[in-house]
Design a protein around this motif. Sequence first.
Motif: not given
Ligand code: SF4
Length: 305
Positions: A26, A86-87, A114, A172-175, A200, A260, A263
């Motif tokens: 990423y 990573c949240p 994670n 994962c808040p992003t996915h 995710e 993210c 990242m």
């Molecule tokens: Fe964590 Fe970012 Fe990976 Fe999601 S995309 S698991 S928030 S590092």
Amino acid sequence: MTTRELQDEIIRLKKEKDICILAHAYQSHDIWEVADYVGDSYGLAVEASTAPQKNVIMSGVRFMAETVKTLSPEKNVYLANPMAGCPMAQQMDRETVLELRKQYPNAAVVAYINTTSELKTAVDVCVTSSSALRIIRSMPEKEILFIPDCNLGGWIAAQCPDKTFHFFKGGCPTHMSLNAGDVAKAKAAHPNALLLVHPECLAEVTAQADYAGSTTGIMKFAKESDAKEFIIGTEQSIVQHLQFDCPEKQFYSISPKCVCHNMKMTTLVDLYNIVAGKGGEEITLSDDVIRGAKACIDRMIALGG
Ligand code: SF4
Ligand code: 13P
């Protein structure tokens, strides 16, 4: 300095100072170009245990740097940007795992990589998105407590009908920001494209995918496929990297939400500062944490190789 000048200096200094730069997939393309190794979480863990250099810089998020330190405690390990965490790794601590163990005394406890190294001391094995299915299928236990990612866990459970799974809130808040509406919109805009997603994502997204897998798995699938167009259901940077690698194909992000921010915190300047001897954070872990976390990561590598 220009991007090119920064890159040249980073490459010169890392050789001079015996530094290995590991970058997660990423990270941005300018970082990829100066890294010794780029890959998914599983590849980074394996590389961390074999890299010959005395000093390692992790261009990624904190749990990845902790994994490197756990596997190579004799090395000096730096997180390129100390703010990058990573949240999901912050969603669960060791005490919660110990409580859950009491609730499910017969379950093998499987943690997504994670997570913090401290949490890993309380689990039986850890997995990554690319190794999870293989590892869980190979485990003799029929009851699995999978933490903390309920979406990855649900995706694995659907493919292991002979096992009973327990989950505890996490993801994962992003996915998880992606939904079936985003899929419908992207498919309507690109009707000939294949949909490639990370597990995710919510089940309503993975259920519609032509392929679901790790960041490296998504890239491999896209490169080897005869198809010409792809909707990418993972972090935006993968769209950019694939476009560099396969200029004859078209890649579309599933949604502008899929970024993210952690990242994205690490920049080429962060890497330059560390190789120049300033900035970053050296990772330290207690001997107990290293011993406990190493057992669970070693088991992952032994089962997932
Ligand atoms: Fe964590 Fe970012 Fe990976 Fe999601 S995309 S698991 S928030 S590092
Ligand atoms: P992988 O690199 O294992 O695909 O995981 C993606 C991710 O979100 C890492 O934090």
